[in-house]
Design a protein around this motif. Structure first.
Motif, PDB file in Angstrom:
ATOM      1  N   ARG A  12       0.776  -1.255  -0.215  1.00  0.00           N
ATOM      2  CA  ARG A  12       0.173  -0.017   0.081  1.00  0.00           C
ATOM      3  C   ARG A  12       0.970   1.381   0.040  1.00  0.00           C
ATOM      4  N   ALA A  13       1.794   1.309   0.871  1.00  0.00           N
ATOM      5  CA  ALA A  13       2.901   2.473   0.901  1.00  0.00           C
ATOM      6  C   ALA A  13       3.464   2.647  -0.727  1.00  0.00           C
ATOM      7  N   ILE A  14       3.834   1.739  -1.346  1.00  0.00           N
ATOM      8  CA  ILE A  14       4.215   1.878  -2.673  1.00  0.00           C
ATOM      9  C   ILE A  14       3.272   2.447  -3.552  1.00  0.00           C
ATOM     10  N   LEU A  15       1.924   1.993  -3.558  1.00  0.00           N
ATOM     11  CA  LEU A  15       0.854   2.695  -4.256  1.00  0.00           C
ATOM     12  C   LEU A  15       0.445   4.091  -3.998  1.00  0.00           C
ATOM     13  N   ILE A  16       0.566   4.653  -2.739  1.00  0.00           N
ATOM     14  CA  ILE A  16       0.299   5.841  -2.067  1.00  0.00           C
ATOM     15  C   ILE A  16       1.620   6.676  -2.911  1.00  0.00           C
ATOM     16  N   ALA A  17       3.038   6.131  -2.509  1.00  0.00           N
ATOM     17  CA  ALA A  17       4.096   7.073  -3.061  1.00  0.00           C
ATOM     18  C   ALA A  17       4.022   7.096  -4.588  1.00  0.00           C
ATOM     19  N   ALA A  18       3.634   6.089  -5.340  1.00  0.00           N
ATOM     20  CA  ALA A  18       3.417   6.249  -6.908  1.00  0.00           C
ATOM     21  C   ALA A  18       2.455   7.280  -7.157  1.00  0.00           C
ATOM     22  N   GLU A  19       1.387   7.201  -6.601  1.00  0.00           N
ATOM     23  CA  GLU A  19       0.038   8.053  -6.848  1.00  0.00           C
ATOM     24  C   GLU A  19       0.751   9.630  -6.735  1.00  0.00           C
ATOM     25  N   LYS A  20       1.637   9.904  -5.368  1.00  0.00           N
ATOM     26  CA  LYS A  20       1.905  10.904  -5.312  1.00  0.00           C
ATOM     27  C   LYS A  20       2.964  11.474  -6.373  1.00  0.00           C
ATOM     28  N   CYS A  21       3.889  10.723  -6.763  1.00  0.00           N
ATOM     29  CA  CYS A  21       4.919  10.986  -7.532  1.00  0.00           C
ATOM     30  C   CYS A  21       4.319  11.187  -8.929  1.00  0.00           C
ATOM     31  N   PHE A  22       3.267  10.334  -9.574  1.00  0.00           N
ATOM     32  CA  PHE A  22       2.834  10.571 -10.775  1.00  0.00           C
ATOM     33  C   PHE A  22       1.626  11.861 -10.675  1.00  0.00           C
ATOM     34  N   ALA A  23       1.441  12.093  -9.611  1.00  0.00           N
ATOM     35  CA  ALA A  23       0.754  13.522  -9.386  1.00  0.00           C
ATOM     36  C   ALA A  23       1.487  14.639  -9.658  1.00  0.00           C
ATOM     37  N   ALA A  24       2.599  14.588  -9.018  1.00  0.00           N
ATOM     38  CA  ALA A  24       3.581  15.606  -9.254  1.00  0.00           C
ATOM     39  C   ALA A  24       4.402  15.914 -10.484  1.00  0.00           C
ATOM     40  N   GLN A  25       4.574  14.818 -11.027  1.00  0.00           N
ATOM     41  CA  GLN A  25       5.426  14.918 -12.344  1.00  0.00           C
ATOM     42  C   GLN A  25       4.594  13.974 -13.508  1.00  0.00           C
ATOM     43  N   SER A  26       5.364  14.186 -14.764  1.00  0.00           N
ATOM     44  CA  SER A  26       4.708  13.503 -15.935  1.00  0.00           C
ATOM     45  C   SER A  26       5.231  11.999 -15.594  1.00  0.00           C
ATOM     46  N   TYR A  27       4.362  10.917 -16.346  1.00  0.00           N
ATOM     47  CA  TYR A  27       4.821   9.706 -16.473  1.00  0.00           C
ATOM     48  C   TYR A  27       6.078   9.246 -16.728  1.00  0.00           C
ATOM     49  N   GLU A  28       6.436  10.013 -17.748  1.00  0.00           N
ATOM     50  CA  GLU A  28       7.832   9.662 -18.354  1.00  0.00           C
ATOM     51  C   GLU A  28       8.970  10.374 -17.253  1.00  0.00           C
ATOM     52  N   GLY A  29       8.564  11.314 -16.608  1.00  0.00           N
ATOM     53  CA  GLY A  29       9.418  11.788 -15.663  1.00  0.00           C
ATOM     54  C   GLY A  29       9.613  11.122 -14.271  1.00  0.00           C
ATOM     55  N   VAL A  30       8.789  10.266 -14.056  1.00  0.00           N
ATOM     56  CA  VAL A  30       8.844   9.393 -12.647  1.00  0.00           C
ATOM     57  C   VAL A  30       9.675   8.276 -12.939  1.00  0.00           C
ATOM     58  N   SER A  31      10.494   7.811 -12.116  1.00  0.00           N
ATOM     59  CA  SER A  31      11.300   6.620 -12.217  1.00  0.00           C
ATOM     60  C   SER A  31      11.026   5.667 -11.001  1.00  0.00           C
ATOM     61  N   ILE A  32      11.209   4.490 -11.292  1.00  0.00           N
ATOM     62  CA  ILE A  32      10.778   3.300 -10.283  1.00  0.00           C
ATOM     63  C   ILE A  32      11.816   3.866  -8.875  1.00  0.00           C
ATOM     64  N   ARG A  33      13.020   4.265  -9.093  1.00  0.00           N
ATOM     65  CA  ARG A  33      13.846   4.819  -8.008  1.00  0.00           C
ATOM     66  C   ARG A  33      13.206   6.012  -7.060  1.00  0.00           C
ATOM     67  N   ASP A  34      12.320   6.778  -8.104  1.00  0.00           N
ATOM     68  CA  ASP A  34      11.621   7.921  -7.383  1.00  0.00           C
ATOM     69  C   ASP A  34      10.805   7.345  -6.474  1.00  0.00           C
ATOM     70  N   ILE A  35       9.831   6.574  -6.943  1.00  0.00           N
ATOM     71  CA  ILE A  35       8.892   5.783  -6.146  1.00  0.00           C
ATOM     72  C   ILE A  35       9.304   5.137  -4.859  1.00  0.00           C
ATOM     73  N   ALA A  36      10.446   4.399  -5.129  1.00  0.00           N
ATOM     74  CA  ALA A  36      11.032   3.521  -4.051  1.00  0.00           C
ATOM     75  C   ALA A  36      11.604   4.486  -3.052  1.00  0.00           C
ATOM     76  N   HIS A  37      12.031   5.623  -3.388  1.00  0.00           N
ATOM     77  CA  HIS A  37      12.627   6.660  -2.363  1.00  0.00           C
ATOM     78  C   HIS A  37      11.486   7.102  -1.630  1.00  0.00           C
ATOM     79  N   GLU A  38      10.373   7.591  -2.266  1.00  0.00           N
ATOM     80  CA  GLU A  38       9.051   8.126  -1.529  1.00  0.00           C
ATOM     81  C   GLU A  38       8.434   6.891  -0.778  1.00  0.00           C
TER      82      GLU A  38
END
Length: 212
Positions: A12-38
């Motif tokens: 669930r933490a991964i889903l919430i973090a990914a959602e936050k990252c995709f909301a803040a940046q374009s799909y192409e601009g988000v990396s898996i590393r960004d999501i893992a860090h968040e």
């Protein structure tokens, strides 16, 4: 906490973090590393749970698919149970209210921004989402509008849906009204905004469908 519960919490933490990252940046601009860090998890864990980035993106929409079911359930009730003369109002309420309720939550607000980014960017992952989750729902609402307004020109029904969707999407991602109104109009309080948005859309549809 059991290991199963702990893993579920990380997922669930991964889903919430990914959602936050995709909301803040374009799909192409988000990396898996960004999501893992968040999310505060190892990169490998994201691949273990969700696979590639496009599958994680898809999983977020699956996670929120309940609000689509709520909209469709409300629509079917509107079409079969509404008192005479109120069907259009009930259709628009079914279209709008579950979205406003979802948007009251921080997670829902991030999801709304993510949806809007997908509409604007129109990348391959968002096109898949649109076709799978939103096109079938859109067709049901358009059919309901046709039935509720049987004498309206067909093109006016499609334009009505297009502009109703635009008004709804803009509202859930833009909180500037709070600043413009000096706090008089809280953007994310569903019970405050709903009467105005519902009337705006419903009356707009009535006006548009008379143009033909």
């Amino acid at each position: 906490m059991s290991s199963v519960e702990e893993l579920s919490g990380k997922k669930r933490a991964i889903l919430i973090a990914a959602e936050k990252c995709f909301a803040a940046q374009s799909y192409e601009g988000v990396s898996i590393r960004d999501i893992a860090h968040e999310a505060g998890v190892p990169i490998a864990l994201i691949g273990y749970y969700f696979g590639a980035k496009n599958e994680l993106y898809h999983a977020i929409y699956e996670h929120h698919s309940g609000y689509i079911a709520d909209r469709l359930n409300g629509l079917r009730h509107a079409r079969t149970q509404s008192p005479q003369g109120t069907t259009l109002d009930a259709i628009i309420a079914a279209f709008v209210l579950p979205v406003l309720k979802l948007n009251e939550k921080a997670e829902g607000a991030n999801f709304s921004r993510m949806v809007m980014r997908g509409v604007i960017d129109q990348h391959e992952a968002s096109e898949r989402i649109t076709r799978e989750f939103y096109d079938p729902m859109a067709r049901e609402f358009i059919a309901a509008l046709h039935d509720a307004l049987p004498h309206a020109p067909a093109d006016s029904i499609y334009w009505s849906y297009q502009f109703a969707l635009g008004a709804l999407l803009h509202h859930v991602v833009d909180t500037r009204i709070e600043r413009l109104s000096d706090g008089l109009c809280p953007a994310r309080q569903a019970d405050v905004a709903a009467p105005y948005l519902l009337r705006f859309i419903t009356d707009g549809i009535k006006a548009v469908t008379r143009l033909g």
